[in-house]
Scaffold this motif. Structure first.
Motif, short mmCIF file in Angstrom:
data_model
loop_
_atom_site.label_atom_id
_atom_site.label_comp_id
_atom_site.label_asym_id
_atom_site.label_seq_id
_atom_site.Cartn_x
_atom_site.Cartn_y
_atom_site.Cartn_z
N SER A 54 1.53 2.08 -3.69
CA SER A 54 0.51 1.95 -4.73
C SER A 54 0.23 3.26 -5.46
O SER A 54 0.12 3.27 -6.68
N LYS A 58 0.83 -1.22 0.00
CA LYS A 58 0.00 0.00 0.00
C LYS A 58 0.85 1.26 0.00
O LYS A 58 0.49 2.27 -0.59
N PRO A 117 -7.61 0.17 -1.90
CA PRO A 117 -7.04 0.04 -0.55
C PRO A 117 -7.89 -0.79 0.41
O PRO A 117 -7.42 -1.19 1.46
#
Length: 182
Positions: free
Chosen positions: A26, A23, A48
């Protein structure tokens, strides 16, 4: 210039591609990949709210026979919103389960501590982008070029540096494991 921008896994589902990355990287990955979308009708979307469960160990595939009858080359399947991927981060057999958090199935499994997960990751040789490398790291320094690079499929950004390292010399440093006798 052969620097590592992001490490990610790319999987082909029936109607789309799935990019799996940390994450923390990303947004930057989407921004960089978006620059290469020219004419294709393609949209990169961050998700997410996906939950990921990694199941690893010598009995992982026996406990979840969902991939058992598929050809060995088939990496993932999607059923009822649950993506199952034949992937492990510990060097043993393993599966990844990915789904929206609200569709998450109930799976009762023992959970490893963060420390134990880290030991298994290092022993398996998986690179953690947040700890092991940065944007100044050259691909040959990750020791992943044999897994990530095809020297016969054509050009890519940084190809000259990567190929020069393969055919003329070696990297100044490289990530690798050491095994001690005692």
């Amino acid at each position: 210039k052969a620097h590592v921008i992001a490490l990610f896994f790319l999987y082909k589902l029936v109607d789309r591609l799935l990019i799996l990355c940390p994450k923390t990287h990303s947004a930057e990955l989407i921004e960089r990949l978006d620059k290469f979308i020219i004419m294709d009708e393609l949209e990169l979307i961050a998700k997410p709210d996906l939950a990921v469960l990694a199941v690893s160990g010598p009995q992982a595939l026996e406990q979840f026979p969902i991939l058992k009858d598929l050809p060995e080359t088939y990496q993932c399947i999607e059923q009822d919103g649950l993506v199952t991927i034949n992937q492990s981060f510990t060097g043993e057999d393993g599966l990844l389960f990915i789904a929206d958090k609200e569709q998450w199935p109930q799976i009762d499994l023992p959970v490893l501590s963060v420390e134990d997960q880290e030991v298994l990751r290092i022993e398996a040789g998986f690179v953690d982008q947040d700890q092991d490398i940065n944007e100044k790291t050259l691909l040959p320094e990750t020791n992943l070029q044999n897994q990530l690079v095809s020297y016969t499929k054509g050009c890519f950004v940084g190809q000259e540096i990567v190929a020069r390292g393969k055919y003329r010399g070696s990297a100044n440093k490289s990530l690798m494991g050491l095994i001690f006798d005692d």
